[in-house]
Scaffold this motif. Structure first.
Motif, short mmCIF file in Angstrom:
data_model
loop_
_atom_site.label_atom_id
_atom_site.label_comp_id
_atom_site.label_asym_id
_atom_site.label_seq_id
_atom_site.Cartn_x
_atom_site.Cartn_y
_atom_site.Cartn_z
N PRO A 1 50.66 -37.76 -41.04
CA PRO A 1 50.48 -36.32 -41.21
C PRO A 1 50.44 -35.87 -42.67
O PRO A 1 49.85 -34.84 -42.96
N ALA B 1 48.80 -37.39 -44.92
CA ALA B 1 47.45 -37.68 -45.40
C ALA B 1 46.42 -36.76 -44.78
O ALA B 1 45.31 -36.65 -45.26
N VAL B 2 46.79 -36.13 -43.66
CA VAL B 2 45.82 -35.34 -42.93
C VAL B 2 45.78 -33.92 -43.48
O VAL B 2 46.81 -33.30 -43.65
N SER B 3 44.58 -33.42 -43.78
CA SER B 3 44.44 -32.03 -44.18
C SER B 3 44.93 -31.14 -43.03
O SER B 3 44.64 -31.41 -41.88
N PRO B 4 45.68 -30.07 -43.35
CA PRO B 4 46.20 -29.23 -42.28
C PRO B 4 45.11 -28.72 -41.34
O PRO B 4 45.34 -28.61 -40.12
N VAL B 5 43.94 -28.44 -41.89
CA VAL B 5 42.85 -27.96 -41.04
C VAL B 5 42.50 -29.02 -39.99
O VAL B 5 42.25 -28.73 -38.83
N ILE B 6 42.49 -30.28 -40.44
CA ILE B 6 42.16 -31.36 -39.52
C ILE B 6 43.26 -31.49 -38.46
O ILE B 6 42.99 -31.71 -37.28
N LEU C 1 42.52 -28.97 -35.97
CA LEU C 1 41.33 -29.36 -35.20
C LEU C 1 41.69 -30.38 -34.12
O LEU C 1 41.20 -30.31 -32.99
N PHE D 1 49.80 -23.11 -43.14
CA PHE D 1 48.70 -22.15 -43.07
C PHE D 1 47.49 -22.74 -42.35
O PHE D 1 47.11 -22.28 -41.27
N VAL E 1 43.84 -22.52 -37.66
CA VAL E 1 42.85 -23.07 -36.73
C VAL E 1 43.33 -22.93 -35.29
O VAL E 1 42.58 -22.53 -34.41
#
Lengths: 267, 270
Positions: A97, A99-104, A107, A206, A211
């Motif tokens: 988590p 490494a993962v962009s929050p948007v991703i 998604l 955020f 999303v």
């Protein structure tokens, strides 16, 4: 000596320009229209509701992730029912988590549980909404904050070793007693530190929440997504008021963080 | 006997609950996004990624993340050096302030930068007088990325400097090495692992940044639209396949960076 002065001065200047000036600008922005502008921005019903949502999410997420985080750290360090290989793999996955962009992150939840997915459609028929509702927002925040407590607790467990726990166990203490009497005092301050970091991240989350929530006023809007919407609507004073509340909370948490860091180093 | 059986049931229950939580919360979503992006076959995935706007946003993100990482590596090394080596009033305050970007919500950071660089501020009007605009252009995105990733290099270099044995430095001086020679031959190599791992973490965070960037970037497709905002736009316009394809690209890049940093750190620890 003069070189030394120069470096100190330069660093102080960078910190002032990069960190302090922007923070002060938020304070100034919130009070652009005086006290009334600030209080109007805060006392709007949507602002009250958004702050309440942020609070609910922070409490739920912190409790769940602290309990599961401490337990998973114990298993990853101590358990002998997990193979060495498997532990190494899980250990690497825990960090994902970060490494993962929050948007991703958001998604992923929409893809898995959204109205178009199999699970989401089934739950929808049963009358349970996950995406564009509170449960989805909590899930997204759980995902994003999952590694924090584990990353704080695991190094301490590895460092202190298992001798004391084994001794307690040999002397006939129950697993539960061993945990509370032996392990907990050792990891206590790391857990506190992890909890504070988790709360700070929950308040500030955020992208993932935006999303998953759909940002519906008075329903799924959180404090950060309200700031975003206010800026999009060019209502900067209102945005600043809510942002000031968030920033004040962050600075407060930062102070507690410094305090618990000093406690952590004591033992 | 019943007591033992009960405790065994309990521990079995705990174990499976924790493992299930881990699998459902972390493993499933990440596997899901890879499956989703490849569900239309590899060709569809490749088409989604090489779509002009998508590809431009990825390239732009990488370019700006590299710039902000280089700046942060330089500034962070300097700040770590000053914070560890010098004693001066306000040092501990500065040291606490380092963590501020981690504590502040990214949307608040975006708003701060918006106010500071906006046309009504003195920086914004100064830039306008010089004939350039910062806000809603690339420089604003770089500033946002620098702010958000500010702590990484400092926090990675500090422990290395604290560990550095003073005797090595003194030996270099005694043998007649000049100050700058000592710095480049003894001190810098010692800081290097910290600088590199901190910079890589900062880079991967800059790639992923959304909240601070979305407010200051202007988000003009093909010009100031970064990858994370592109993904958000695709979700909003109901194109999950396109969003998933770019996500997988970003995600794979971040994972490679994260695992390299972990691998390097573990080797050093040994």
């Amino acid at each position: 000596m003069t070189i030394r002065r120069f470096w100190i001065g330069l660093t102080t200047l960078i910190f002032a320009v990069l960190l302090i000036v922007p923070l002060l600008r938020i304070v100034q922005g919130a009070f652009d229209d005086g006290w009334s502008g600030f209080s109007a921005g805060i006392s709007r019903p949507e602002a009250q509701h958004a702050l309440l949502m942020t609070g609910i999410i922070a409490v739920c997420v912190t409790v769940v992730n602290t309990v599961f985080g401490v337990m998973l750290s114990l298993y990853l360090v101590r358990a002998n029912w997990l193979g060495k290989r498997l532990k190494a793999v899980m250990n690497a996955i825990v960090d994902l988590p970060f490494a993962v962009s929050p948007v991703i992150g958001g998604l992923m939840i929409v893809l898995l549980l959204g109205p178009d997915s199999a699970v989401g459609a089934m739950l929808g028929r049963a009358g349970v909404d996950i995406v564009y509702a509170l449960p989805g927002m909590i899930l997204a925040t759980l995902f994003v904050t999952f590694p924090i407590v584990i990353r704080e607790v695991m190094p301490v467990l590895q460092e202190v070793g298992s001798q004391q726990e084994e001794a307690a166990h040999m002397m006939g203490a129950y697993a539960w007693t061993t945990f509370w009497r032996v392990t907990w005092p050792l990891i206590r301050w790391s857990v506190v530190y992890g909890v504070i970091l988790t709360v700070a991240r929950c308040l500030g989350e955020f992208g993932a929440v935006l999303v998953v929530s759909g940002n519906i006023i008075n329903k799924t809007q959180t404090a950060t997504t309200l700031v975003y919407q206010d800026v999009e609507n060019f209502d900067l004073t209102a945005a600043n008021s809510v942002a000031l509340v968030l920033a004040a909370a962050s600075v407060l948490l930062l102070l507690v963080m410094e305090w618990s860091k000093s406690r952590k180093e004591v033992h | 006997m019943t007591n033992m059986l009960q405790s065994r049931w309990w521990s079995w229950g705990f174990r499976s609950t924790v493992m299930l939580y881990f699998i459902i919360l972390i493993v499933c979503p990440i596997a899901g996004i890879y499956v989703q992006s490849l569900s239309g076959g590899f060709q569809a995935f490749a088409d989604n990624v090489t779509e002009a706007l998508a590809w431009k946003s990825v390239i732009l993100t990488v370019k700006l993340a590299v710039i902000s990482t280089i700046i942060n590596a330089a500034v962070g090394t300097l700040a770590a050096w000053v914070l560890v080596r010098y004693r001066f009033p306000g040092r501990s305050l500065l040291n606490s302030l380092v963590d501020l970007p981690f504590a502040l919500p990214t949307a608040v950071i975006g708003l701060m930068i918006l106010l500071l660089l906006g046309p009504r501020s003195w920086i914004g009007s100064g830039a306008e007088a010089l004939g350039t605009t910062i806000l809603f252009h690339e420089p604003a995105i770089v500033v946002a990325m620098i702010f958000v990733t500010f702590p990484f290099v400092i926090r990675a270099v500090q422990p290395m400097l604290e560990e550095l044995d003073a005797s090595e430095e003194e030996a270099a001086y005694t043998m007649g090495a000049s100050k700058s020679r000592t710095f480049f031959r003894v001190i810098l190599p010692c800081m290097m692992p910290g600088i590199v791992s901190g910079a890589m973490l900062a880079f991967s965070r800059a790639l992923a940044e959304f909240g601070a960037v979305v407010l200051v970037a202007g988000n003009i497709p093909g010009r100031t639209l970064v990858a994370s905002v592109y993904i958000f736009g695709e979700i909003e316009s109901d194109n999950p396949a396109g969003a998933a394809a770019v996500s997988v690209l970003l995600l794979t890049l971040s994972l490679l960076i994260l695992w390299t940093v972990n691998f390097v750190r573990r080797r050093r620890a040994r």
